[in-house]
Design a protein around this motif. Sequence first.
Motif, short mmCIF file in Angstrom:
data_model
loop_
_atom_site.label_atom_id
_atom_site.label_comp_id
_atom_site.label_asym_id
_atom_site.label_seq_id
_atom_site.Cartn_x
_atom_site.Cartn_y
_atom_site.Cartn_z
N PHE A 1 0.56 -0.79 0.00
CA PHE A 1 -0.19 -0.45 0.32
C PHE A 1 0.78 1.39 -0.42
O PHE A 1 1.32 1.50 0.64
CB PHE A 1 -0.70 -0.04 0.90
N LEU A 2 1.23 1.95 -1.08
CA LEU A 2 1.43 3.08 -1.44
C LEU A 2 0.66 4.63 -1.18
O LEU A 2 -0.63 4.62 -1.30
CB LEU A 2 2.13 3.20 -2.24
N PRO A 3 0.94 6.24 -0.72
CA PRO A 3 0.45 6.77 -0.60
C PRO A 3 -0.44 7.33 -2.74
O PRO A 3 0.31 7.21 -2.90
CB PRO A 3 1.32 7.36 0.02
N LEU A 4 -1.50 7.77 -2.27
CA LEU A 4 -1.50 8.71 -3.81
C LEU A 4 -2.51 9.28 -4.01
O LEU A 4 -2.68 10.37 -2.84
CB LEU A 4 -3.46 7.48 -3.85
N VAL A 5 -2.17 10.73 -4.71
CA VAL A 5 -2.48 12.01 -4.96
C VAL A 5 -3.02 11.56 -6.18
O VAL A 5 -2.45 11.11 -7.24
CB VAL A 5 -1.80 12.49 -4.95
N LEU A 6 -4.33 12.40 -6.63
CA LEU A 6 -4.33 12.47 -7.53
C LEU A 6 -4.85 13.79 -8.35
O LEU A 6 -4.11 14.52 -7.39
CB LEU A 6 -6.73 12.44 -7.09
N ARG A 7 -4.77 13.69 -9.72
CA ARG A 7 -4.29 14.64 -10.35
C ARG A 7 -5.56 16.27 -9.54
O ARG A 7 -6.79 16.12 -9.57
CB ARG A 7 -5.53 14.80 -11.67
N VAL A 8 -4.50 17.09 -9.67
CA VAL A 8 -4.81 18.43 -8.71
C VAL A 8 -5.02 19.65 -10.44
O VAL A 8 -4.36 19.35 -11.18
CB VAL A 8 -4.42 19.35 -8.15
N GLN A 9 -6.31 20.80 -10.19
CA GLN A 9 -6.46 21.38 -11.36
C GLN A 9 -6.10 23.08 -11.27
O GLN A 9 -6.81 23.57 -12.02
CB GLN A 9 -8.21 21.66 -11.96
N GLY B 1 -2.78 24.40 -11.33
CA GLY B 1 -1.51 23.94 -11.55
C GLY B 1 -0.36 24.35 -10.94
O GLY B 1 1.34 24.61 -11.13
N HIS B 2 -0.22 23.10 -9.57
CA HIS B 2 0.90 23.13 -8.62
C HIS B 2 0.90 21.80 -8.31
O HIS B 2 2.31 21.81 -7.54
CB HIS B 2 0.53 24.13 -7.40
N LEU B 3 0.73 20.60 -9.46
CA LEU B 3 0.88 19.58 -9.10
C LEU B 3 2.62 19.85 -8.76
O LEU B 3 2.68 18.58 -7.83
CB LEU B 3 -0.06 18.37 -9.92
N ASP B 4 2.77 19.70 -9.77
CA ASP B 4 4.45 19.19 -10.14
C ASP B 4 5.22 20.04 -8.38
O ASP B 4 5.95 18.84 -8.51
CB ASP B 4 5.24 20.06 -11.38
N LEU B 5 5.15 21.34 -8.25
CA LEU B 5 5.72 21.65 -6.65
C LEU B 5 5.00 20.50 -5.68
O LEU B 5 5.60 20.35 -4.45
CB LEU B 5 5.41 23.19 -7.14
N ALA B 6 3.85 20.22 -5.69
CA ALA B 6 3.35 19.46 -4.28
C ALA B 6 3.68 18.64 -4.58
O ALA B 6 4.16 17.78 -3.41
CB ALA B 6 1.65 19.81 -4.53
N VAL B 7 3.92 17.60 -5.97
CA VAL B 7 4.96 15.85 -5.97
C VAL B 7 6.39 16.79 -5.09
O VAL B 7 6.93 16.14 -4.52
CB VAL B 7 4.63 15.54 -7.18
N GLN C 1 7.54 18.57 -3.22
CA GLN C 1 7.60 18.94 -1.93
C GLN C 1 7.29 18.09 -1.16
O GLN C 1 7.60 17.32 0.08
CB GLN C 1 6.62 19.85 -1.88
N TRP C 2 5.92 17.00 -1.43
CA TRP C 2 6.16 15.93 -0.83
C TRP C 2 7.04 14.58 -0.95
O TRP C 2 6.62 13.82 0.32
CB TRP C 2 4.49 15.23 -1.91
N LEU C 3 7.81 14.72 -1.59
CA LEU C 3 9.11 13.95 -2.12
C LEU C 3 9.84 14.62 -0.97
O LEU C 3 10.93 13.78 -0.14
CB LEU C 3 9.61 13.75 -3.29
N LYS C 4 10.11 14.87 -0.81
CA LYS C 4 11.47 15.98 -0.03
C LYS C 4 10.83 16.35 1.60
O LYS C 4 11.37 16.04 2.43
CB LYS C 4 10.85 17.25 -0.51
N GLY C 5 9.64 16.29 2.28
CA GLY C 5 9.09 16.47 3.47
C GLY C 5 7.62 15.42 3.72
O GLY C 5 7.67 15.65 4.84
N GLY C 6 7.12 14.42 2.75
CA GLY C 6 6.24 14.11 3.36
C GLY C 6 4.92 14.83 3.56
O GLY C 6 5.05 15.94 3.62
N ARG C 7 3.77 13.83 4.09
CA ARG C 7 2.74 15.02 4.33
C ARG C 7 2.50 15.01 5.56
O ARG C 7 2.47 13.74 6.12
CB ARG C 7 1.40 14.34 3.41
N HIS C 8 1.64 16.36 5.94
CA HIS C 8 1.21 16.23 7.22
C HIS C 8 -0.19 15.85 6.93
O HIS C 8 -0.52 16.55 6.63
CB HIS C 8 1.51 17.83 7.86
N ALA C 9 -0.60 15.34 8.42
CA ALA C 9 -1.60 15.00 8.97
C ALA C 9 -3.29 13.93 7.57
O ALA C 9 -2.93 14.24 6.54
CB ALA C 9 -2.57 15.38 9.73
#
Length: 143
Positions: A117-125, A127-133, A135-143
């Motif tokens: 089981f792996l964390p999943l993110v869906l497409r966001v509309q 324009g910041h999906l690249d930046l969010a991904v 940052q997710w790889l660098k620091g993970g997700r809080h809560a």
Amino acid sequence: MEDAGQSILHASCVALDALNGVLILGPSGAGKSTLALQLMAYGAYLVADDRVALRTDGPDVVASAPESISGLIEARGVGILRAQSLRSARIRLVVDLSRDETERLPPKRETNLLDRFLPLVLRVQHGHLDLAVLQWLKGGRHA
């Protein structure tokens, strides 16, 4: 091709390093290679584009490229480009471009790959999906 501990998917994969990779899923034309190229512009390395070989290693899913396409990525309308690549990377996040995120602050989502089981993110509309991904790889997700 798929067995209990291996699979080849129509997907793309990039990584910050061998321990922090993102698997990008979606149908043809959904933007898998585009998202990969955006992340690579911020310093991520290509693991595989178009086809990704997956295998398990203990609790992890590890991605690599089939030899015939290693180090190559498609830029639609430009051609096949050479890229600095990693031989393999452990998947820490899965992005599914076939489904849109409708929640402003979505619940934690997961997907099952090779019985892991792996964390999943869906497409966001927005324009910041690249930046969010990234940052997710660098620091993970809080809560």
